[in-house]
Design an enzyme around this catalytic site. Structure first.
Site, PDB file in Angstrom:
ATOM      1  N   SER A  33       0.630  -1.220   0.080  1.00 37.79           N
ATOM      2  CA  SER A  33      -0.148  -0.125   0.078  1.00 37.79           C
ATOM      3  C   SER A  33       0.894   1.309  -0.206  1.00 37.79           C
ATOM      4  O   SER A  33       0.255   2.331  -0.431  1.00 37.79           O
ATOM      5  CB  SER A  33      -0.964   0.124   1.189  1.00 37.79           C
ATOM      6  N   GLY A  70      -1.904  -4.195   1.579  1.00 35.01           N
ATOM      7  CA  GLY A  70      -1.912  -5.603   2.241  1.00 35.01           C
ATOM      8  C   GLY A  70      -0.903  -6.714   1.960  1.00 35.01           C
ATOM      9  O   GLY A  70      -0.826  -7.619   2.694  1.00 35.01           O
ATOM     10  N   ASN A  98       4.310  -4.793   5.751  1.00 37.72           N
ATOM     11  CA  ASN A  98       3.267  -5.590   6.363  1.00 37.72           C
ATOM     12  C   ASN A  98       3.719  -6.697   7.041  1.00 37.72           C
ATOM     13  O   ASN A  98       3.089  -7.376   8.034  1.00 37.72           O
ATOM     14  CB  ASN A  98       2.360  -5.964   5.235  1.00 37.72           C
ATOM     15  N   ASP A 179      -3.863   7.414   9.652  1.00 43.83           N
ATOM     16  CA  ASP A 179      -3.651   6.181  10.231  1.00 43.83           C
ATOM     17  C   ASP A 179      -2.382   6.061  10.873  1.00 43.83           C
ATOM     18  O   ASP A 179      -1.820   5.099  11.346  1.00 43.83           O
ATOM     19  CB  ASP A 179      -3.809   5.079   9.181  1.00 43.83           C
ATOM     20  N   HIS A 182       0.432   5.559   6.604  1.00 42.07           N
ATOM     21  CA  HIS A 182       0.657   6.009   5.108  1.00 42.07           C
ATOM     22  C   HIS A 182       0.748   7.270   4.726  1.00 42.07           C
ATOM     23  O   HIS A 182       0.249   8.160   5.351  1.00 42.07           O
ATOM     24  CB  HIS A 182      -0.841   5.541   4.165  1.00 42.07           C
TER      25      HIS A 182
END
Length: 211
Positions: A33, A70, A98, A179, A182
């Site tokens: 991502s 993801g 991740n 978040d 990102h």
């Protein structure tokens, strides 16, 4: 015929290697991502902004965004063949965030990244590796095992390494989305600016291999 066209035709015939070296370089960003551009308009994603910055310097590249939100390193390995088509000159590998966030065994991450690099090299595709750092919540031992993957692999495989993809952006609230993970569009700009010298060196190695 215009004299410039005649000169170009002569140089192409006399020096095919020169002509080949000036072709547009086809790059793929194989990532998660962070490169897919989660939460951003498509034109604000890392590959698109990197291509724009390179074009502004007069560097001809065709950049494909093969980022999947993801994705782990194992996921990237599983989709490698269809994510990187034949005719690709180079791949910027941006994977591992991740794995670290999920606390995946670093041995599995190392094995997946090693396989990706080896398979691309076997296809005569140049590789640039973007490093990632483990978050502190898994402890010093995990971080040491994880963080060493990228420099070790770059050294063993002879590929170019950009040590930390989120350099200058990680943990800065102003440069990350809500978040905290990102990058914002401004954060992507900083990543592009920081990584540019390494990408230019990477493109230089690709051009040299064409000669």
């Amino acid at each position: 015929m215009h004299i410039a066209v005649l000169m170009l035709a002569f140089m192409t015939i006399a020096n095919p290697a020169w002509a080949d070296a000036t072709k547009t370089v086809k790059l793929v960003v194989l990532g998660d991502s962070l490169s897919a551009g989660l939460g951003l308009p498509a034109q604000e994603a890392f590959p698109q902004k990197l291509q724009k910055a390179l074009h502004a310097k007069g560097i001809a590249v065709d950049m494909t965004n093969a980022g999947v939100s993801g994705d782990t390193t194992s996921g990237g390995r599983d989709r490698l063949d269809w994510s990187v088509p034949d005719g690709t000159d180079g791949v910027i590998v941006e994977l591992g965030a991740n794995d670290a966030l999920r606390g995946i065994d670093p041995a599995l991450t190392r094995a997946a990244l090693t396989d990706i690099v080896q398979r691309l090299k076997a296809r005569k595709i140049s590789v640039m590796l973007c490093g990632m750092l483990a978050p502190p919540n898994y402890g010093a031992e995990y971080a040491a095992r994880f963080n060493s993957i990228y420099p070790d692999l770059a050294k063993q495989s002879g590929v170019l390494l950009y040590p930390f993809f989120l350099e200058g952006v990680a943990a800065d609230a102003k440069l990350n989305q809500a978040d905290g993970i990102h990058p914002t569009a401004a954060g992507v700009d900083i990543i592009v600016g920081n990584i540019m010298p390494t990408v230019e060196a990477f493109l230089g190695t690709i051009t040299e291999q064409r000669r």
